[in-house]
Scaffold this motif. Structure first.
Motif, short mmCIF file in Angstrom:
data_model
loop_
_atom_site.label_atom_id
_atom_site.label_comp_id
_atom_site.label_asym_id
_atom_site.label_seq_id
_atom_site.Cartn_x
_atom_site.Cartn_y
_atom_site.Cartn_z
N PHE A 153 1.95 2.61 -9.08
CA PHE A 153 1.06 3.41 -8.26
C PHE A 153 -0.29 2.72 -8.08
CE2 PHE A 153 -1.68 6.86 -6.93
CZ PHE A 153 -0.86 7.55 -6.05
N THR A 154 -0.73 2.01 -9.10
CA THR A 154 -2.00 1.26 -9.00
C THR A 154 -1.91 0.22 -7.89
OG1 THR A 154 -2.38 1.55 -11.38
CG2 THR A 154 -3.67 -0.15 -10.27
N VAL A 155 -0.79 -0.49 -7.85
CA VAL A 155 -0.57 -1.50 -6.80
C VAL A 155 -0.63 -0.84 -5.43
CG1 VAL A 155 1.16 -3.05 -5.76
CG2 VAL A 155 0.76 -3.11 -8.23
N ALA A 156 0.07 0.30 -5.29
CA ALA A 156 0.12 1.00 -4.01
C ALA A 156 -1.28 1.49 -3.60
CB ALA A 156 1.08 2.18 -4.11
N PHE A 157 -2.02 2.06 -4.54
CA PHE A 157 -3.32 2.61 -4.21
C PHE A 157 -4.32 1.51 -3.85
CE2 PHE A 157 -7.24 4.99 -4.57
CZ PHE A 157 -6.88 6.24 -4.08
N LYS A 158 -4.27 0.40 -4.56
CA LYS A 158 -5.17 -0.72 -4.23
C LYS A 158 -4.85 -1.27 -2.84
CE LYS A 158 -6.47 -2.28 -8.86
NZ LYS A 158 -6.38 -3.35 -9.89
N ARG A 159 -3.56 -1.36 -2.54
CA ARG A 159 -3.15 -1.81 -1.20
C ARG A 159 -3.71 -0.88 -0.14
NH1 ARG A 159 2.71 -3.59 -2.26
NH2 ARG A 159 3.14 -1.36 -2.27
N ASP A 160 -3.58 0.43 -0.40
CA ASP A 160 -4.04 1.45 0.54
C ASP A 160 -5.54 1.33 0.79
OD1 ASP A 160 -3.47 4.38 1.74
OD2 ASP A 160 -5.34 4.45 0.60
N GLN A 161 -6.32 1.21 -0.28
CA GLN A 161 -7.78 1.22 -0.16
C GLN A 161 -8.34 -0.11 0.37
OE1 GLN A 161 -9.74 4.20 -0.93
NE2 GLN A 161 -7.64 4.81 -0.54
N ASN A 162 -7.81 -1.21 -0.11
CA ASN A 162 -8.36 -2.52 0.27
C ASN A 162 -8.23 -2.80 1.76
OD1 ASN A 162 -9.12 -3.05 -2.35
ND2 ASN A 162 -7.32 -4.28 -2.84
N SER A 163 -7.08 -2.46 2.34
CA SER A 163 -6.91 -2.73 3.77
C SER A 163 -7.83 -1.85 4.62
CB SER A 163 -5.44 -2.51 4.18
OG SER A 163 -5.01 -1.21 3.82
N ARG A 164 -8.18 -0.68 4.11
CA ARG A 164 -9.08 0.21 4.86
C ARG A 164 -10.54 -0.18 4.69
NH1 ARG A 164 -4.42 2.84 4.40
NH2 ARG A 164 -3.90 4.17 6.19
N ILE A 165 -10.88 -0.74 3.56
CA ILE A 165 -12.24 -1.24 3.36
C ILE A 165 -12.54 -2.36 4.36
CG2 ILE A 165 -13.74 -2.55 1.78
CD1 ILE A 165 -12.39 -0.95 -0.52
N ASN A 166 -11.55 -3.22 4.56
CA ASN A 166 -11.72 -4.36 5.47
C ASN A 166 -11.44 -4.01 6.93
OD1 ASN A 166 -12.24 -6.02 3.22
ND2 ASN A 166 -10.05 -6.32 2.87
N LEU A 167 -10.93 -2.79 7.17
CA LEU A 167 -10.59 -2.32 8.51
C LEU A 167 -9.72 -3.31 9.28
CD1 LEU A 167 -13.79 -0.51 9.86
CD2 LEU A 167 -11.59 0.49 9.25
N ASN A 168 -8.75 -3.85 8.57
CA ASN A 168 -7.78 -4.75 9.20
C ASN A 168 -6.55 -3.91 9.54
OD1 ASN A 168 -5.61 -6.58 9.63
ND2 ASN A 168 -6.73 -8.18 8.52
N TYR A 169 -6.42 -3.53 10.83
CA TYR A 169 -5.39 -2.58 11.22
C TYR A 169 -3.97 -3.13 11.06
CZ TYR A 169 -9.25 0.24 12.83
OH TYR A 169 -10.40 0.97 12.88
N ALA A 170 -3.82 -4.42 11.22
CA ALA A 170 -2.49 -5.03 11.00
C ALA A 170 -2.10 -4.89 9.53
CB ALA A 170 -2.50 -6.49 11.42
N ASP A 171 -3.08 -5.13 8.64
CA ASP A 171 -2.83 -4.98 7.20
C ASP A 171 -2.60 -3.52 6.82
OD1 ASP A 171 -2.92 -7.64 6.65
OD2 ASP A 171 -4.96 -7.64 5.80
N ILE A 172 -3.37 -2.63 7.43
CA ILE A 172 -3.19 -1.20 7.15
C ILE A 172 -1.77 -0.76 7.46
CG2 ILE A 172 -3.81 1.13 7.96
CD1 ILE A 172 -6.70 0.11 8.29
N ASN A 173 -1.29 -1.15 8.64
CA ASN A 173 0.06 -0.79 9.05
C ASN A 173 1.10 -1.38 8.11
OD1 ASN A 173 2.65 -1.36 10.81
ND2 ASN A 173 1.53 0.29 11.81
N LYS A 174 0.95 -2.64 7.77
CA LYS A 174 1.91 -3.33 6.90
C LYS A 174 1.90 -2.73 5.50
CE LYS A 174 0.76 -7.35 5.29
NZ LYS A 174 0.39 -8.79 5.24
N ASN A 175 0.71 -2.49 4.96
CA ASN A 175 0.60 -1.96 3.59
C ASN A 175 1.06 -0.51 3.48
OD1 ASN A 175 -0.33 -4.36 2.50
ND2 ASN A 175 -2.48 -3.88 2.89
N ASP A 176 0.76 0.29 4.51
CA ASP A 176 1.21 1.67 4.50
C ASP A 176 2.74 1.75 4.48
OD1 ASP A 176 -1.33 2.65 4.45
OD2 ASP A 176 -1.38 3.31 6.54
#
Length: 306
Positions: A153-176
């Motif tokens: 869950f830590t891995v998932a949550f870090k993925r979720d938050q980090n891509s949104r901090i950087n506002l990289n929409y391609a990463d957001i989509n991939k990580n979600d």
């Protein structure tokens, strides 16, 4: 004489079997309780105390509820803790040390904040339980967490938050989408990653389940599965109703339809409050007005502490 002993032994075995069967049925019934009924009863009792100011009736109703259900201690309502405190204040029996020990795992996820609550510590000391013993019980609870699930869950949550901090929409989509698959894996192997399985923090890293679930509303291919699966976990008492409701409301927003439950980003997208209140009750949420009162009292309590 030997025949008598054999007959007595058979009778004892038969009674033991019946007792074991009754115990198994009782445990199974407790496990399969519908917690939506529990949440609605908590809302009813909360109104009795908060609105009509009948502490003795609230204590009586809470006692009945906790005999039937394994207690929760929900954010902002803290029903089990409130029951103990109310009963103590009005000199009513709440179960003494046994109930106080039962409360510790429920507050353990927030222990870094809870241990600063002097009234909480004083209540335990009043019944002969010192701070050190509470700390040991919290440590025992922490050792019982599912570490594999915590790490996943830590891995998932870090993925979720980090891509949104950087506002990289391609990463957001991939990580979600990675997180959606990871959630499915968690459900299939461990059930819902609630606070009694993973806590609320990993070291200093804060990781509530709500934001991760909320972002799943953006992907129809995963949302439809999660909408059904998470409702099962609301009923089992593992997924907080509000987290489920926020995900559904956010998906409503994507489809430009009024909110189902009215918890995501305020009440501006509510067209029919009566319908919304019925929907809220169907998953164990308090009415809109009751929720506002809970929120108001919650922030008032925080202000008084400061």
């Amino acid at each position: 004489m030997r025949y008598f002993n054999i007959k007595t032994q058979n009778k004892d075995i038969h009674l033991t079997y019946i007792n074991c069967l009754i115990l198994c049925l009782f445990l199974s019934a407790c496990k399969n309780r519908n917690y939506i009924l529990y949440y609605n009863k908590v809302n009813e009792i909360d109104s009795i105390y908060r609105v009509t100011h009948q502490p003795n009736e609230a204590i009586k109703q809470y006692r009945k509820l906790f005999r039937k259900y394994k207690p929760k201690n929900q954010e902002r309502r803290e029903e089990y803790e409130n029951y103990i405190k109310l009963a103590d204040q009005h000199h009513k029996n709440f179960g003494g040390k046994k109930s106080l020990y039962k409360l510790i795992p429920l507050v353990a996820p927030n222990w870094e904040y809870k241990k600063q609550d002097s009234s909480f510590i004083q209540l335990y000391q009043k019944y002969g339980i010192g701070r050190q013993e509470i700390e040991l019980k919290v440590e025992e609870w922490e050792r019982g967490l599912n570490q594999k699930l915590v790490d996943s869950f830590t891995v998932a949550f870090k993925r979720d938050q980090n891509s949104r901090i950087n506002l990289n929409y391609a990463d957001i989509n991939k990580n979600d989408k990675k997180n959606a698959e990871l959630l499915k894996w968690m459900f299939e192997n461990y059930g819902f990653p609630d606070m009694q399985k993973i806590g609320l923090t990993n070291g200093d890293f804060f990781m509530p389940s709500g934001p991760l679930l909320l972002h799943m509303a953006d992907y129809e291919e995963h949302y439809q599965y999660l909408k059904i699966k998470l409702l099962e976990y609301v009923k089992s008492g593992e997924c907080p109703p509000r987290d489920y409701a926020a995900m559904v409301d956010r998906n409503n927003l994507h489809h430009k339809v009024p909110y189902t439950y009215g918890v995501y980003q305020g009440y501006e997208n509510i067209k029919d409050s009566a319908t919304v209140n019925r929907n809220r009750k169907s998953i164990g949420l308090p009415s809109l007005n009751h929720a506002q009162l809970i929120t108001k009292d919650f922030f008032k309590k925080i202000k008084n502490k400061n």
